[in-house]
Motif scaffolding. Structure first.
Motif, PDB file in Angstrom:
ATOM      1  N   ASP A 287      -1.452  -7.162  -1.550  1.00  0.00           N
ATOM      2  CA  ASP A 287      -0.694  -6.891  -0.323  1.00  0.00           C
ATOM      3  C   ASP A 287       0.814  -6.904  -0.537  1.00  0.00           C
ATOM      4  O   ASP A 287       1.554  -6.297   0.236  1.00  0.00           O
ATOM      5  N   ILE A 345       5.589 -14.144   7.051  1.00  0.00           N
ATOM      6  CA  ILE A 345       5.840 -13.037   7.985  1.00  0.00           C
ATOM      7  C   ILE A 345       4.898 -11.873   7.686  1.00  0.00           C
ATOM      8  O   ILE A 345       4.298 -11.278   8.593  1.00  0.00           O
ATOM      9  N   LEU A 346       4.750 -11.535   6.406  1.00  0.00           N
ATOM     10  CA  LEU A 346       3.851 -10.445   6.018  1.00  0.00           C
ATOM     11  C   LEU A 346       2.401 -10.788   6.352  1.00  0.00           C
ATOM     12  O   LEU A 346       1.634  -9.916   6.775  1.00  0.00           O
ATOM     13  N   LYS A 347       2.040 -12.036   6.160  1.00  0.00           N
ATOM     14  CA  LYS A 347       0.657 -12.458   6.446  1.00  0.00           C
ATOM     15  C   LYS A 347       0.330 -12.290   7.922  1.00  0.00           C
ATOM     16  O   LYS A 347      -0.813 -11.956   8.287  1.00  0.00           O
ATOM     17  N   ARG A 348       1.313 -12.475   8.784  1.00  0.00           N
ATOM     18  CA  ARG A 348       1.076 -12.398  10.231  1.00  0.00           C
ATOM     19  C   ARG A 348       1.105 -10.962  10.777  1.00  0.00           C
ATOM     20  O   ARG A 348       0.731 -10.734  11.924  1.00  0.00           O
ATOM     21  N   LYS A 349       1.559 -10.024   9.971  1.00  0.00           N
ATOM     22  CA  LYS A 349       1.635  -8.640  10.462  1.00  0.00           C
ATOM     23  C   LYS A 349       0.239  -8.096  10.758  1.00  0.00           C
ATOM     24  O   LYS A 349      -0.720  -8.362  10.022  1.00  0.00           O
ATOM     25  N   ASN A 350       0.129  -7.312  11.819  1.00  0.00           N
ATOM     26  CA  ASN A 350      -1.170  -6.715  12.135  1.00  0.00           C
ATOM     27  C   ASN A 350      -1.430  -5.523  11.211  1.00  0.00           C
ATOM     28  O   ASN A 350      -0.495  -4.976  10.596  1.00  0.00           O
ATOM     29  N   ASP A 353       0.854  -2.373  11.538  1.00  0.00           N
ATOM     30  CA  ASP A 353       2.220  -2.549  11.032  1.00  0.00           C
ATOM     31  C   ASP A 353       2.251  -2.563   9.507  1.00  0.00           C
ATOM     32  O   ASP A 353       3.172  -2.023   8.889  1.00  0.00           O
ATOM     33  N   MET A 354       1.238  -3.181   8.893  1.00  0.00           N
ATOM     34  CA  MET A 354       1.170  -3.205   7.427  1.00  0.00           C
ATOM     35  C   MET A 354       0.945  -1.799   6.874  1.00  0.00           C
ATOM     36  O   MET A 354       1.513  -1.429   5.838  1.00  0.00           O
ATOM     37  N   LYS A 356       1.982   0.994   8.229  1.00  0.00           N
ATOM     38  CA  LYS A 356       3.248   1.710   8.329  1.00  0.00           C
ATOM     39  C   LYS A 356       4.208   1.277   7.213  1.00  0.00           C
ATOM     40  O   LYS A 356       4.926   2.106   6.643  1.00  0.00           O
ATOM     41  N   MET A 357       4.211  -0.024   6.926  1.00  0.00           N
ATOM     42  CA  MET A 357       5.080  -0.511   5.863  1.00  0.00           C
ATOM     43  C   MET A 357       4.653   0.054   4.514  1.00  0.00           C
ATOM     44  O   MET A 357       5.489   0.470   3.708  1.00  0.00           O
TER      45      MET A 357
END
Length: 415
Positions: A287, A345-350, A353-354, A356-357
């Motif tokens: 990830d 912060i990355l772990k909490r992204k849905n 959103d991940m 798109k990133m």
């Protein structure tokens, strides 16, 4: 155009320099140019050319990664290069094969390009006792200055190379040409969900874990010890973040012992060496890419991870900070707390959103392919070979191409 590229190591050995050269060769050939790789080969009993590679007999150096080191002087090598009849020589090493390329370029009166890939100050401890490191560093700086003074053009993948030469009195400009990779090989869509699941199961990593991956040589210069210590200070098992360390090297065992001492067994996995053709699958199950190394010039593994859609979390290094666009394809950290904050912060992204990133990260390196690298260097090659003195030298070289030039008589080769 015919280009002879001199490298101390080449495939099947793998490192960032080898990857760079193989990508450059691919790009140049796609654009219709002919490339000969000249490389040391500890398994070669004699000089021979196979699949566009001139294999040069060498001895194995245990201190320098176990790679082969070849003598800079070889009449046979000179004759084989004469037969290839290159328009330009590009040296990508400072050792035996590189010195050979420098001498042969002088003999043939053809342009010479030099690329510095490595900040050797970070590697001197491999070859020198600690008490001698300051002296060896001084000698290394002088040696680099001599090589830079003997070439027609210098290139490097980041401003760190430019800063290095300028700090040691080299006034010649450095052409900054970022490293590239074969983007398509790292497309995460190359791997099915089933393949990813099987790879996770191989290392007993639960599906609910976010995987932070480091890929690289496990040596002192990569600062994996810093990464482990930061992890122990700030990441807890309940965070659901797993560190996957991919690669082998002289510090593998000590670092595994350090992980045990720090009670990281449940959160950290060492894979050991992985064949390069399989590395893309390890990025595909991950990830985020994380590194504490400050020895990079322009990291190939960071490029590979970005091509796989992984945002990069890197300990801040001002001289290569241009490789990462903070907030777009990665983040910087200066402490254990900052590293852990970004990971959480990355772990909490849905998932949306991940996704798109990941797309933004891939787009940030979409122009980092083989032909892009080749075109950048071709501008330098064309500019040098077009100079009047080299046009005259080409006529001389063609007239003597079938003759025997002796290394001992190189001073008699007239302009």
């Amino acid at each position: 155009m015919k280009i002879a590229i001199f490298a101390e190591t080449y495939l099947p050995y793998l490192n960032g320099v080898v990857t760079h050269i193989s990508v450059l060769k691919s790009g140049l050939e796609k654009l219709g140019h002919e490339v000969l790789i000249v490389s040391a080969d500890a398994h070669a009993k004699h000089h021979y050319i196979e699949n566009g590679i001139l294999h040069c007999p060498a001895v194995t150096s245990k201190r320098i990664y176990g790679y082969g080191l070849a003598s800079p002087l070889s009449q046979k090598r000179l004759n084989m290069i004469l037969k290839f009849n290159p328009d330009i020589i590009h040296v990508q090493t400072e050792f035996g094969v590189g010195l050979s390329g420098i001498m042969i370029a002088k003999i043939l009166r053809i342009p010479l390009v030099y690329t510095l890939h490595t900040m050797y100050d970070d590697y001197i401890y491999y070859v020198a006792p600690s008490k001698l490191v300051p002296l060896v560093k001084k000698l290394s700086h002088g040696y680099a200055k001599i090589i830079a003074g003997s070439v027609n053009a210098i290139t490097g993948p980041s401003v760190k190379i430019q800063d290095y030469f300028q700090s040691h009195g080299v006034k010649k400009p450095v052409n900054i040409i970022p490293n590239t990779i074969e983007i398509e090989k790292f497309d995460p869509n190359n791997f099915s969900e089933e393949q990813k699941k099987e790879l996770k199961q191989r290392y007993n990593i639960p599906d609910d874990q976010m995987i932070a991956i480091f890929v690289g040589r496990i040596g002192k210069e990569k600062s994996v010890d810093v990464l482990l210590e930061y992890w122990a200070q700030t990441i807890k098992p309940e965070d659901g973040i797993h560190l996957l360390i991919v690669g082998g090297g002289p510090d593998s065992e000590p670092l595994q012992e350090l992980a045990k001492t720090l009670n990281l067994d449940s959160m950290v996995t060492f894979t050991g060496p992985v064949p390069h053709e399989e590395v893309a699958s390890y990025y595909a199950i991950s990830d985020v890419f994380v590194t504490a190394s400050l020895s990079e010039v322009y990291s190939m593994t960071i490029l590979e991870s970005m091509a796989s859609g992984l945002p990069v979390l890197q300990r801040f290094d001002e001289l290569i900070s241009n490789q990462i666009q903070a907030g777009k394809n990665g983040f910087f950290f200066n402490s254990a707390t900052e590293m852990a904050s970004v990971l959480r912060i990355l772990k909490r992204k849905n998932p949306e959103d991940m996704k798109k990133m990941r797309e933004a990260v891939i787009n940030s390196v979409k122009d980092s392919g083989a032909e892009s690298l080749a075109k950048s260097l071709l501008e330098i090659y064309t500019d040098l070979t077009g100079k009047k003195k080299y046009k005259k030298a080409t006529q001389l070289r063609d007239s003597i191409n079938n003759s025997k030039i002796k290394l001992t008589k190189l001073h008699r080769v007239k302009k």
